[in-house]
Write an enzyme that holds these catalytic residues in place. Structure first.
Site, short mmCIF file in Angstrom:
data_model
loop_
_atom_site.label_atom_id
_atom_site.label_comp_id
_atom_site.label_asym_id
_atom_site.label_seq_id
_atom_site.Cartn_x
_atom_site.Cartn_y
_atom_site.Cartn_z
N HIS A 161 23.22 41.67 48.70
CA HIS A 161 22.64 43.73 48.38
C HIS A 161 21.35 42.72 47.49
O HIS A 161 20.51 43.46 47.60
CB HIS A 161 23.84 44.16 47.44
CG HIS A 161 24.72 44.40 48.42
ND1 HIS A 161 25.90 44.26 47.73
CD2 HIS A 161 25.02 45.54 49.66
CE1 HIS A 161 26.58 45.06 49.41
NE2 HIS A 161 26.31 45.41 49.97
N SER A 175 30.17 39.52 52.35
CA SER A 175 30.22 40.40 52.49
C SER A 175 31.01 41.30 51.61
O SER A 175 31.40 40.61 50.96
CB SER A 175 30.54 40.53 53.78
OG SER A 175 31.81 41.34 53.82
N ARG A 225 33.94 43.19 51.69
CA ARG A 225 35.23 42.90 51.84
C ARG A 225 35.35 41.24 51.79
O ARG A 225 37.01 41.05 52.28
CB ARG A 225 35.25 43.02 53.82
CG ARG A 225 35.29 44.05 53.66
CD ARG A 225 35.92 45.01 55.44
NE ARG A 225 35.67 46.15 55.46
CZ ARG A 225 34.86 46.78 56.25
NH1 ARG A 225 33.44 46.85 56.10
NH2 ARG A 225 34.81 48.89 56.25
N LYS A 266 23.52 40.77 58.50
CA LYS A 266 24.66 39.83 59.08
C LYS A 266 25.87 40.96 59.62
O LYS A 266 26.53 41.16 60.29
CB LYS A 266 25.43 39.71 57.65
CG LYS A 266 26.91 39.76 57.62
CD LYS A 266 27.76 38.98 56.74
CE LYS A 266 28.52 41.07 56.46
NZ LYS A 266 29.95 41.37 57.43
N GLN A 278 32.13 56.41 58.32
CA GLN A 278 31.87 55.62 59.12
C GLN A 278 33.72 54.69 59.15
O GLN A 278 33.57 53.57 59.57
CB GLN A 278 30.50 54.29 58.93
CG GLN A 278 31.23 53.71 57.51
CD GLN A 278 29.99 53.37 56.80
OE1 GLN A 278 29.07 54.08 56.50
NE2 GLN A 278 29.60 51.61 57.13
#
Ligand code: PAF
Length: 271
Positions: free
Chosen positions: A34, A182, A184, A146, A58
């Site tokens: 980011h 990520s 996650r 990504k 989403q």
């Protein structure tokens, strides 16, 4: 750094700025990926805005919406330190009302690979991105490669809906060992993190195999599967930039994608 929670107020603010606006939409839990988008948005525009919104539409039922990492305070600090000019932090109520129009992802490109495993995911992504872009008044918006399928669909939407915004593609940022950044990744324990490295390794192996002259996707997939043998692989896909599946690599026009599960965590990556 100004902070907005109201879409109406944020829209009025950005509308009257008279500056070129670069926009980075995010779901928070900000990482170096980011930050690279923010850096680029700052370099290329007079004004840099970021949104943090964990978009419920989403996520499919049973996915990680409730446990998705939320770190508003730390994220706001990071944005401030990075020189972000304004931050948009809406609530779900601010962004959605019951029974409203929504964007439907295209039947083919929006419903295979990620869209096949997560049907309806891209409808939610496109709907929120349409809203955020309209609120932001941005001339350029920055997205990472990504999420390659997401990026393609957003580009297609802004083009086909004649929207006045340029979608800027930004390179994947990787950890030193290769894992693509990520939000996650925080779900991974040490063992899973180690195991996850075979995803990027398989993609680098594919790159090396192509570099050595092999263009047959089945053969390249074979090399990748050797790296991935310990993982629960959901898909390995070979596509061109229009996201049509290919059997032979088209140089400079191909993307190789992998999705794999480590315990309850799904990771995706591409090259
Ligand atoms: O890539 C993401 O973080 C999200 O899908 C996005 C584009 C911010 C929409 O919620």
């Amino acid at each position: 750094m100004k902070i907005f929670k109201s879409a109406e107020e944020f829209k009025n603010y950005t509308k009257n700025l008279g500056k070129s606006i670069g926009f980075v939409p995010t779901m928070g839990a900000l990482h170096e990926g980011h930050m690279s988008l923010i850096k680029r948005a700052k370099e290329e525009n007079d004004f840099c805005i970021v949104s943090i919104f964990v978009n419920p539409t989403q996520f499919l039922p049973g996915e990680d919406l409730s446990k998705y990492p939320r770190r508003l305070e730390a994220d706001s600090k990071l944005c401030e330190l990075a020189g972000v000019d304004a931050l948009f932090l809406p609530t779900p109520e601010e962004m959605y009302e019951e029974d409203e129009p929504s964007i439907k992802a295209p039947n083919r490109a929006g419903y295979f690979l990620e869209g096949f495993v997560r049907p309806g995911h891209f409808d939610g992504v496109l709907t929120v991105v349409m809203k955020l872009l309209n609120i932001s008044g941005a001339s350029k918006a920055y997205f990472g490669q990504k999420d390659a399928q997401q990026l393609l669909l957003i580009k297609q939407m802004t083009k086909r809906y004649f929207m006045d915004v340029e979608i800027v593609e930004c390179q994947i940022v990787r950890e030193k060992e290769g894992l693509a950044m990520s939000s996650r990744n925080v779900y991974l324990d040490n063992e899973q993190k180690k195991a996850s490295l075979s995803i990027s390794k398989s993609l680098f192996a594919a790159g090396a195999t192509i570099g050595a002259g092999e263009l047959d996707c089945k053969k390249i997939e074979g090399k990748m599967r050797e790296e991935l043998k310990e993982l629960d692989v959901e898909y390995i896909a070979f596509c061109n930039r229009q996201f049509k599946e290919i059997e032979k690599i088209e140089l400079k026009n191909s993307i190789i994608l992998v999705a794999a599960r480590l315990g309850a965590t799904r990771l995706i990556d591409n090259i």
